[in-house]
Motif scaffolding. Structure first.
Motif, mmCIF file in Angstrom:
data_model
loop_
_atom_site.group_PDB
_atom_site.id
_atom_site.type_symbol
_atom_site.label_atom_id
_atom_site.label_comp_id
_atom_site.label_asym_id
_atom_site.label_seq_id
_atom_site.Cartn_x
_atom_site.Cartn_y
_atom_site.Cartn_z
ATOM 1 N N ARG A 223 0.743 -1.262 -0.018
ATOM 2 C CA ARG A 223 0.132 0.220 -0.001
ATOM 3 C C ARG A 223 0.767 1.373 -0.100
ATOM 4 N NH1 ARG A 223 -5.497 0.574 1.326
ATOM 5 N NH2 ARG A 223 -5.240 -1.710 1.718
ATOM 6 N N ASN A 224 1.938 1.493 0.745
ATOM 7 C CA ASN A 224 2.849 2.561 0.877
ATOM 8 C C ASN A 224 3.526 2.829 -0.217
ATOM 9 O OD1 ASN A 224 3.463 4.718 2.675
ATOM 10 N ND2 ASN A 224 5.565 3.716 2.509
ATOM 11 N N ASN A 225 3.961 1.737 -1.238
ATOM 12 C CA ASN A 225 4.542 1.882 -2.440
ATOM 13 C C ASN A 225 3.511 2.782 -3.466
ATOM 14 O OD1 ASN A 225 5.871 -1.441 -2.178
ATOM 15 N ND2 ASN A 225 6.663 0.379 -1.625
ATOM 16 N N TYR A 226 2.280 2.202 -3.336
ATOM 17 C CA TYR A 226 1.437 3.066 -4.060
ATOM 18 C C TYR A 226 1.093 4.575 -3.744
ATOM 19 C CZ TYR A 226 -0.002 -1.156 -6.668
ATOM 20 O OH TYR A 226 0.053 -2.268 -7.483
ATOM 21 N N LYS A 227 1.216 4.673 -2.406
ATOM 22 C CA LYS A 227 1.040 6.117 -1.757
ATOM 23 C C LYS A 227 2.166 6.924 -2.262
ATOM 24 C CE LYS A 227 -2.307 5.269 1.565
ATOM 25 N NZ LYS A 227 -2.491 5.203 3.045
ATOM 26 N N GLU A 228 3.286 6.192 -2.341
ATOM 27 C CA GLU A 228 4.692 7.295 -2.741
ATOM 28 C C GLU A 228 4.569 7.538 -4.118
ATOM 29 O OE1 GLU A 228 7.148 8.477 -0.824
ATOM 30 O OE2 GLU A 228 5.821 7.778 0.924
ATOM 31 N N ASN B 139 -10.359 13.997 -1.686
ATOM 32 C CA ASN B 139 -10.815 13.084 -0.807
ATOM 33 C C ASN B 139 -12.351 12.847 -1.052
ATOM 34 O OD1 ASN B 139 -11.873 12.317 2.056
ATOM 35 N ND2 ASN B 139 -9.902 12.479 2.658
ATOM 36 N N ILE B 140 -12.531 11.395 -0.756
ATOM 37 C CA ILE B 140 -13.992 11.190 -1.149
ATOM 38 C C ILE B 140 -14.920 11.679 -0.129
ATOM 39 C CG2 ILE B 140 -15.459 9.402 -1.432
ATOM 40 C CD1 ILE B 140 -13.196 7.688 -2.517
ATOM 41 N N LYS B 141 -14.561 11.724 1.131
ATOM 42 C CA LYS B 141 -15.245 12.580 2.380
ATOM 43 C C LYS B 141 -15.546 13.843 2.391
ATOM 44 C CE LYS B 141 -14.168 8.153 4.952
ATOM 45 N NZ LYS B 141 -13.763 7.460 6.015
ATOM 46 N N THR B 142 -14.367 14.703 2.074
ATOM 47 C CA THR B 142 -14.179 15.787 2.330
ATOM 48 C C THR B 142 -14.258 16.776 1.033
ATOM 49 O OG1 THR B 142 -11.911 16.038 2.327
ATOM 50 C CG2 THR B 142 -12.801 15.502 4.440
ATOM 51 N N GLY B 143 -13.911 16.365 -0.214
ATOM 52 C CA GLY B 143 -13.918 17.019 -1.372
ATOM 53 C C GLY B 143 -12.509 17.919 -1.576
ATOM 54 N N LYS B 144 -11.809 17.712 -0.560
ATOM 55 C CA LYS B 144 -10.484 18.343 -0.636
ATOM 56 C C LYS B 144 -9.303 17.581 -1.236
ATOM 57 C CE LYS B 144 -11.789 21.031 3.256
ATOM 58 N NZ LYS B 144 -11.472 21.641 4.724
ATOM 59 N N SER C 146 -4.103 9.822 1.401
ATOM 60 C CA SER C 146 -4.664 8.584 2.126
ATOM 61 C C SER C 146 -5.631 7.723 1.498
ATOM 62 C CB SER C 146 -6.045 9.584 3.001
ATOM 63 O OG SER C 146 -6.979 10.041 2.340
ATOM 64 N N ASP C 147 -6.135 6.762 2.265
ATOM 65 C CA ASP C 147 -6.988 5.869 1.463
ATOM 66 C C ASP C 147 -8.207 6.434 0.898
ATOM 67 O OD1 ASP C 147 -4.962 4.060 2.391
ATOM 68 O OD2 ASP C 147 -6.204 3.024 3.792
ATOM 69 N N ASP C 148 -8.692 7.499 1.342
ATOM 70 C CA ASP C 148 -10.062 7.939 0.816
ATOM 71 C C ASP C 148 -10.062 8.624 -0.415
ATOM 72 O OD1 ASP C 148 -11.193 6.742 3.307
ATOM 73 O OD2 ASP C 148 -10.557 8.571 4.425
ATOM 74 N N MET C 149 -8.750 8.917 -1.130
ATOM 75 C CA MET C 149 -8.782 9.585 -2.319
ATOM 76 C C MET C 149 -9.373 9.120 -3.496
ATOM 77 S SD MET C 149 -7.215 12.265 -1.444
ATOM 78 C CE MET C 149 -6.797 13.060 0.055
ATOM 79 N N ASN C 150 -9.874 9.855 -4.468
ATOM 80 C CA ASN C 150 -10.295 9.539 -5.881
ATOM 81 C C ASN C 150 -9.545 10.197 -6.642
ATOM 82 O OD1 ASN C 150 -12.484 7.890 -6.408
ATOM 83 N ND2 ASN C 150 -13.782 9.696 -7.484
ATOM 84 N N ILE C 151 -8.998 9.279 -7.401
ATOM 85 C CA ILE C 151 -7.739 9.650 -8.255
ATOM 86 C C ILE C 151 -8.364 9.842 -9.799
ATOM 87 C CG2 ILE C 151 -5.261 9.142 -9.116
ATOM 88 C CD1 ILE C 151 -5.566 7.040 -6.569
ATOM 89 N N THR C 152 -7.853 10.908 -10.427
ATOM 90 C CA THR C 152 -8.208 11.147 -11.870
ATOM 91 C C THR C 152 -6.966 11.026 -12.562
ATOM 92 O OG1 THR C 152 -10.041 12.243 -11.271
ATOM 93 C CG2 THR C 152 -9.101 12.415 -13.816
ATOM 94 N N PHE C 153 -6.531 10.227 -13.647
ATOM 95 C CA PHE C 153 -5.495 10.224 -14.504
ATOM 96 C C PHE C 153 -5.450 11.019 -15.711
ATOM 97 C CE2 PHE C 153 -5.185 6.551 -11.683
ATOM 98 C CZ PHE C 153 -3.581 6.109 -11.421
ATOM 99 N N GLY C 154 -4.452 11.647 -16.021
ATOM 100 C CA GLY C 154 -4.278 12.222 -17.531
ATOM 101 C C GLY C 154 -4.585 11.406 -18.586
ATOM 102 N N GLY C 155 -4.575 11.738 -19.839
ATOM 103 C CA GLY C 155 -4.697 11.072 -21.010
ATOM 104 C C GLY C 155 -3.199 10.266 -21.231
ATOM 105 N N LYS C 156 -3.251 9.464 -21.975
ATOM 106 C CA LYS C 156 -2.038 8.584 -22.667
ATOM 107 C C LYS C 156 -1.242 9.760 -23.142
ATOM 108 C CE LYS C 156 -3.501 3.783 -22.832
ATOM 109 N NZ LYS C 156 -3.569 2.665 -23.720
ATOM 110 N N ILE C 157 0.044 9.600 -22.970
ATOM 111 C CA ILE C 157 0.959 10.512 -23.553
ATOM 112 C C ILE C 157 1.676 9.867 -24.796
ATOM 113 C CG2 ILE C 157 3.601 11.424 -23.099
ATOM 114 C CD1 ILE C 157 3.212 11.226 -20.202
#
Length: 378
Positions: free
Chosen positions: A334-339, A354-359, A367-378
């Motif tokens: 898990r920590n490898n992904y967070k880094e 953050n899914i709970k706070t929107g920040k 944190s574990d509560d993050m919603n992640i948006t990736f950019g398009g393919k390079i």
């Protein structure tokens, strides 16, 4: 387990016992907490060691049964709910283990006294478990060689809810037996007849490293086909660090158990490169800390970052969902992904809220509560 094995507790044996006893404590905590929410069901859990050995090594250090029992005694809740069963086909080992257990401080605090059996593990025991619904149980299966270890046994003991297993896979002995027709029956019980024939063909003229990869991967595939959704091997090298002696193989039907054991094995690994564990114990890593030029230049987190950018380009996904679907059968925790995600945020290649706070995450955190948006393919 052979008596010779217990004449001296090597560092490898200490680590094996530590991995098993640490996971028992994590597992017992999770299962007992879940049971408390369903009081209409049985509140028992169990620890079963099918090849228990004599309890102490000749140098008087504790083997796994004693470490597990001490953990149970130290937790009043577990002392009131854990059933323990110890088996060994050698009656002298059983009697020695009984004496060692009797000497544990507080052993009388257990609601269920340990039970002992003197049986040879084989088809009869596998069939007994297969035909019985059992309480949540953590099994430790630690044979000296491979006799008694089979797909039927493993599938029978993990079939019910909450049942996990760690077993000792004696790679040296199995490697020697793969092409030996005299022990084909034993090999087929481990891999299945059809898969064994494939292994024999694929291993022909291969290097020792490639041969090991084929055999261990084939075992993992066979275990998945027989009911274990998650399989996690941990390798042990010999005292010289030159070849593999054995593996510990962990089995679970649930990602949470897999992830908890992965964290334990991560910490017990003798080498970490760029924060990524080897998932093995090699005495060479402990006594000769200076890595090779390859080790010094290796950047496995860069490889993880590249994978994530390519595989999730243009997607929005929660951290926990991504971690569960991407981390299985990979050496990253898990920590490898967070880094990696902290670095991608810094480089502007992802956004996260953050899914709970929107920040967004605070600088240097993820944190574990993050919603992640990736950019398009390079």
């Amino acid at each position: 387990m052979s008596n010779d094995f217990f004449q001296e507790q090597s560092e490898q044996s200490m680590i094996k016992a530590r991995i098993v006893s640490k996971y028992f404590s994590v597992w017992a905590g999770i299962i007992s907490s879940t049971q408390k929410r369903y009081l209409q069901h049985s509140q028992k859990i169990a620890y079963v060691d099918l090849f228990a050995g004599p309890g102490r090594y000749d140098n008087q250090s504790k083997s796994t049964p004693l470490l597990v029992l001490e953990a149970i005694i130290a937790n009043p809740d577990w002392a009131d709910r854990v059933v323990t069963l110890f088996n060994d086909k050698d009656m002298a080992n059983v009697e020695s283990l009984k004496k060692s257990i009797e000497q544990i401080e507080g052993i009388n605090m257990l609601k269920y006294a340990p039970t002992f059996y003197n049986e040879e593990v084989g088809d009869e025991i596998a069939n007994m478990f297969k035909g019985t619904t059992i309480v949540p149980t953590f099994f430790f299966v630690d044979p000296w060689g491979y006799k008694g270890l089979s797909l039927d046994l493993v599938s029978s003991i993990i079939k019910d809810w909450g049942c996990d297993c760690v077993f000792f896979f004696n790679y040296n002995r199995v490697n020697m037996g793969i092409n030996n027709d005299a022990v084909r029956e034993h090999m087929a019980s481990l891999f299945g007849d059809e898969r064994l024939d494939i292994i024999r063909k694929e291993c022909h003229s291969k290097t020792p490293e490639h041969r090991e990869s084929i055999i261990v991967q084939s075992l993992c595939d066979a275990l998945r086909d027989n009911g274990s959704q998650y399989v996690l091997p941990f390798r042990f090298r010999n005292d010289q660090g030159t070849r593999t002696s054995h593996h510990l193989i962990f089995l679970s039907k649930h990602f949470r158990g897999y992830d908890k054991m992965k964290e334990i094995m991560y910490k017990e690994s003798s080498e970490h490169s760029n924060g990524v564990a080897s998932f093995e114990y090699n005495p060479r890593d402990v006594y000769f800390k200076q890595g090779s030029l390859f080790d010094l230049l290796s950047r496995p987190l860069d490889e993880l970052q590249d994978m994530l950018i390519q595989e999730y380009a243009g997607r929005t996904i929660s951290f926990n969902v991504l971690y569960e679907e991407h981390s299985v059968d990979r050496s990253y925790v898990r920590n490898n992904y967070k880094e990696v995600f902290k670095n991608l945020l810094k480089e502007g290649k992802i956004t996260a809220v953050n899914i709970k706070t929107g920040k967004p995450p605070r600088k240097g955190t993820f944190s574990d509560d993050m919603n992640i948006t990736f950019g398009g393919k390079i």
